[in-house]
Design an enzyme around this catalytic site. Structure first.
Site, PDB file in Angstrom:
ATOM      1  N   ASP A 156      57.236   2.950  52.786  1.00 31.11           N
ATOM      2  CA  ASP A 156      56.580   1.937  53.598  1.00 31.11           C
ATOM      3  C   ASP A 156      56.809   0.585  52.902  1.00 31.11           C
ATOM      4  O   ASP A 156      57.290   0.526  51.767  1.00 31.11           O
ATOM      5  CB  ASP A 156      55.093   2.249  53.801  1.00 31.11           C
ATOM      6  CG  ASP A 156      54.527   1.482  55.010  1.00 31.11           C
ATOM      7  OD1 ASP A 156      55.219   0.570  55.523  1.00 31.11           O
ATOM      8  OD2 ASP A 156      53.395   1.779  55.448  1.00 31.11           O
TER       9      ASP A 156
HETATM   10  C1  BGC Z   1      53.295  -0.581  57.906  1.00 30.82           C
HETATM   11  C2  BGC Z   1      54.271   0.306  58.613  1.00 30.82           C
HETATM   12  C3  BGC Z   1      55.365  -0.505  59.238  1.00 30.82           C
HETATM   13  C4  BGC Z   1      56.029  -1.349  58.158  1.00 30.82           C
HETATM   14  C5  BGC Z   1      57.167  -2.190  58.650  1.00 30.82           C
HETATM   15  C6  BGC Z   1      53.969  -1.578  56.981  1.00 30.82           C
HETATM   16  O1  BGC Z   1      53.069  -2.523  56.528  1.00 30.82           O
HETATM   17  O2  BGC Z   1      52.393   0.204  57.173  1.00 30.82           O
HETATM   18  O3  BGC Z   1      53.608   1.075  59.574  1.00 30.82           O
HETATM   19  O4  BGC Z   1      56.288   0.318  59.876  1.00 30.82           O
HETATM   20  O5  BGC Z   1      55.043  -2.204  57.592  1.00 30.82           O
HETATM   21  O6  BGC Z   1      56.763  -3.251  59.417  1.00 30.82           O
END
Ligand code: BGC
Ligand code: BGC
Length: 734
Positions: A261
């Site tokens: 993530d």
């Molecule tokens: C979130 C994810 C997301 C990623 C990319 C993160 O902060 O937890 O769900 O896909 O950002 O934007």
């Protein structure tokens, strides 16, 4: 490309090129000017070479832009390996659908699959290849802001939606997005509901309730998996070898890409498991995290780790090969631009067919919670005072809506106007959305502009409009940024200003209908006590106003059901229907009431249980029949029930089958959902609805952490929600 050619390509790559494939940056690094990246590079501490080798890009949109970036990138690239464009397309790309929690309330995976197909169509013609969806984190605690992104508290439903979403994204003839199931694993159970907090789940609970929906996505072919931010039993998911290698790859056979993530590799330092960035890079890659999203940890450290013999280069090769394999699967080596096409964008985005479908979806995802004296539906000539901070609000799409255009959103007022005209409708805000003390930090989400209001004048206007109407429709709710990522709340109440508005309206002694907008279950006790009808609208997206109008005026009969319990009070959280019985269940214990499992100051049960939702029809359940009261290993029991629509109004009933394993070697929940049927039943008609029960449906995680079933007594419940059911029993005799 054949696999052999891919292997050759890998062999020909320098270590820098290989590491580049494991790096994901945002589109800002690829500015239109020839230098490619300027500003952002220094912020994140990257060299230009790294940027030239980057394997994929995050959250950059539009066919023209992405084609340009790809072209410029390839012109400079040595090995001509195209980039993958990945983004958060969560509940729609241009045609914004209701938030996932609302989609969960449809209990209709086939419909939800179509939303994913539409997203795939709209986003792929805009040049995207991968979406960071579905998010299938099981949620039980409404304080957590990201419950809005989940399909709810039930494992069976989560699995159905997970599979449907992956198929909807990936299995189309031409317009596909690769799915990336997230957040692996257990992110939906942070202690106290606080964002990014520690997760403590026993392995059995994890395997039985939390993991199946990720597995369902993988079994459906999800090309990618995203790690979660949290620790699991003390080990961060992003450096968790057991999770990413033993379970995901060895046990489940996943062969696709694991991506961290956002910044999760770097966060291993804050978690206190990595000493520095180098350590973090080593831990994450060796644990099986292939791509580092948005940090310079892999790009700046993997090479020296190999040079210092702290990391075997084979880890880099293995991860790089997975990235190349996905690029190959997507056909990017042959056609780096995929189906990106500006003309198609014009044709497809927000086309009438998709908007109409989005409107149908809204009608199936709102949940009618209360309808005293048939306050709803309204007749079309009723004089309506439409009041509240959500009456004319275009920001009803939830947090993941940055690819949608808030100006295109149909507000409640627009929807009422489209359906019945404005002759009998007067509209005003009545109050601000938030209390002065509320602080909401944005995150670049395009919000419709909020005008400052004069509180006193607004309230007076609302009272005057309301006094001249037959019914007051109040559109209330939480701010869209009070839920979503970083939207954990310690209170689940409406902002005070809105509660005050409701109470002022109540004083007028008129019929009150509340339309409630939120990204989570709110505490609605006080709202419910002050209104006649209550429609939970969640954040319904683009066609919100049109869909809601159809429900309010009875063009469509509500059929949404809660996929997450609505707590009586925040103090119950986490509260969910499929809990264990405990040794002193309130309803059965032989001890004094005091010494049973309960609160002394509030009920155990949520205010509205899982599966709950009203209709304008009335349904009566009768005649539950089991074809046999004994089930063998490869046999089937047919369960049938007669459902009569005792009203004159045609409707759709969501029939739910639950099972309880009465005695087993592991304590089992009081009830578990095992089947759902949405059935249209005409006024005064009776339909017989059937389900099948087989041995597989009775399995649970046994003492050795494997799914097993055990002989013995089972209870079967069929009903309209998890509390109102009819019961019978059978025995499993393998
Ligand atoms: C979130 C994810 C997301 C990623 C990319 C993160 O902060 O937890 O769900 O896909 O950002 O934007
Ligand atoms: C309590 C124990 C106590 C026992 C005997 C139980 O209900 O949980 O703490 O020692 O009764 O009085």
């Amino acid at each position: 490309m054949k696999r052999e050619e891919l292997k050759q390509l890998l062999k020909s790559m320098t270590i820098e090129e290989k590491i580049g494939q494991l790096v994901q940056l945002s589109g800002n690094f690829f500015d239109e000017d020839e230098s490619i990246a300027t500003g952002p590079i220094s912020q994140i501490g990257l060299s230009e070479e790294v940027v030239h080798n980057t394997g994929s890009i995050l959250n950059t949109f539009g066919a023209k832009k992405l084609k340009d970036i790809q072209k410029r990138y390839l012109d400079k690239s040595n090995k001509k390996i195209p980039m993958i464009f990945m983004a958060d397309v969560i509940n729609g790309y241009k045609t914004g659908f209701p938030i996932p929690l609302a989609l969960g309330c449809s209990f209709d995976p086939e419909m939800v699959k179509k939303t994913a197909q539409i997203s795939a169509h709209e986003a792929s013609v805009s040049g995207l290849h991968v979406t960071f969806s579905p998010m299938v984190d099981l949620v039980r605690d409404a304080r957590w802001g990201r419950v809005m992104e989940s399909y709810g508290e039930d494992t069976y439903l989560n699995c159905e939606f997970s599979k449907a979403m992956v198929q909807g994204y990936q299995d189309n003839e031409k317009y596909n997005l690769s799915a990336c199931v997230k957040h692996f694993a257990g992110y939906g159970a942070p202690i106290g509901g606080r964002e990014y907090n520690t997760v403590e789940l026993g392995e059995r609970t994890l395997r039985e309730y939390y993991l199946p929906a990720y597995k369902a996505a993988i079994d459906a072919g999800s090309h990618m998996v995203m790690t979660s931010f949290n620790t699991l039993d003390g080990i961060p998911a992003t450096s968790n070898e057991w999770l990413l290698r033993e379970l995901l790859r060895e046990e489940w056979g996943f062969e696709g890409i694991v991506i961290s993530d956002h910044s999760a590799v770097k966060e291993l330092i804050a978690h206190g498991v990595a000493e520095d960035e180098k350590d973090a890079a080593k831990l994450a890659l060796s644990a099986g995290c292939d791509i580092d999203m948005m940090t310079s940890i892999y790009s700046n450290n993997l090479k020296s780790l190999v040079e210092e013999s702290r990391l075997d280069e084979s880890y880099i090769d293995e991860a790089c090969m997975r990235v190349l394999e996905l690029k190959n699967k997507l056909g990017l080596f042959e056609n780096p631009y995929g189906v990106a096409n500006e003309e198609e964008e014009q044709k497809v985005h927000l086309c009438k067919k998709y908007r109409d479908f989005a409107c149908d979806v809204v009608t199936k995802t709102c949940v009618l919670l209360q309808n005293k004296n048939k306050a709803l539906p309204l007749s079309k000539d009723t004089k309506v005072a439409l009041i509240g901070p959500f009456a004319q609000n275009k920001s009803i799409s939830g947090m993941w809506s940055f690819t949608t255009d808030p100006e295109k959103v149909v507000t409640v007022e627009n929807g009422f106007e489209n359906l019945v005209g404005l002759k009998n409708i007067q509209c005003t805000k009545g109050s601000a959305l938030l209390d002065d003390t509320d602080e909401i930090e944005g995150f670049g989400l395009p919000m419709a502009k909020e005008e400052k209001i004069n509180a006193k004048e607004e309230l007076e206007k609302a009272i005057s409009i309301a006094s001249n109407s037959d019914v007051i429709v109040l559109a209330l709710g939480e701010h869209p940024l009070q839920s979503g990522e970083g939207g954990a709340r310690g209170s689940l109440l409406l902002p005070k200003v809105q509660m005050n508005l409701l109470k002022e309206m109540r004083k007028l002694n008129k019929k009150i209908v509340v339309l409630l907008f939120s990204g989570r279950p709110l505490e609605v006790k006080e709202i419910q006590d002050n209104c006649d009808a209550l429609l939970q609208c969640w954040f319904p997206g683009l066609e919100g106003g049109n869909g809601i109008a159809k429900l309010v005026y009875g063009d469509v009969n509500p059929s949404g059901r809660l996929s997450m319990s609505l707590p009586y009070s925040v103090g119950q959280c986490p509260v969910f229907y499929n809990s264990l019985n405990t040794g002193r269940p309130l309803s059965e214990t032989s001890h004094m009431k005091r010494f049973s499992s309960r609160y002394v100051d509030m009920p155990n049960d949520p205010l509205y249980c899982f599966g709950y939702g009203l209709s304008y029809s009335e349904f009566k359940y009768d005649n539950l029949k089991l074809s046999s009261h004994e089930l063998t290993n490869d046999g089937v029991i047919n369960v049938s029930i007669d459902i009569t629509n005792t009203s004159d109004v045609d409707g759709c009933e969501v029939v739910q089958l639950y099972i309880r394993d009465v005695v087993a070697s592991i304590a089992r929940p009081v009830k578990e959902l095992k089947g759902v049927k949405r059935v249209d039943i005409k006024g005064n008609e009776t339909k017989t609805v059937t389900f099948e029960i087989n041995e597989e449906m009775l399995r649970f995680v046994g003492k050795d952490m494997k799914f097993i079933s055990e002989d013995g007594k089972f209870e079967v419940f069929v009903g309209k929600n998890s509390e109102e059911t009819i019961k019978d029993c059978f025995v499993l005799n393998k």
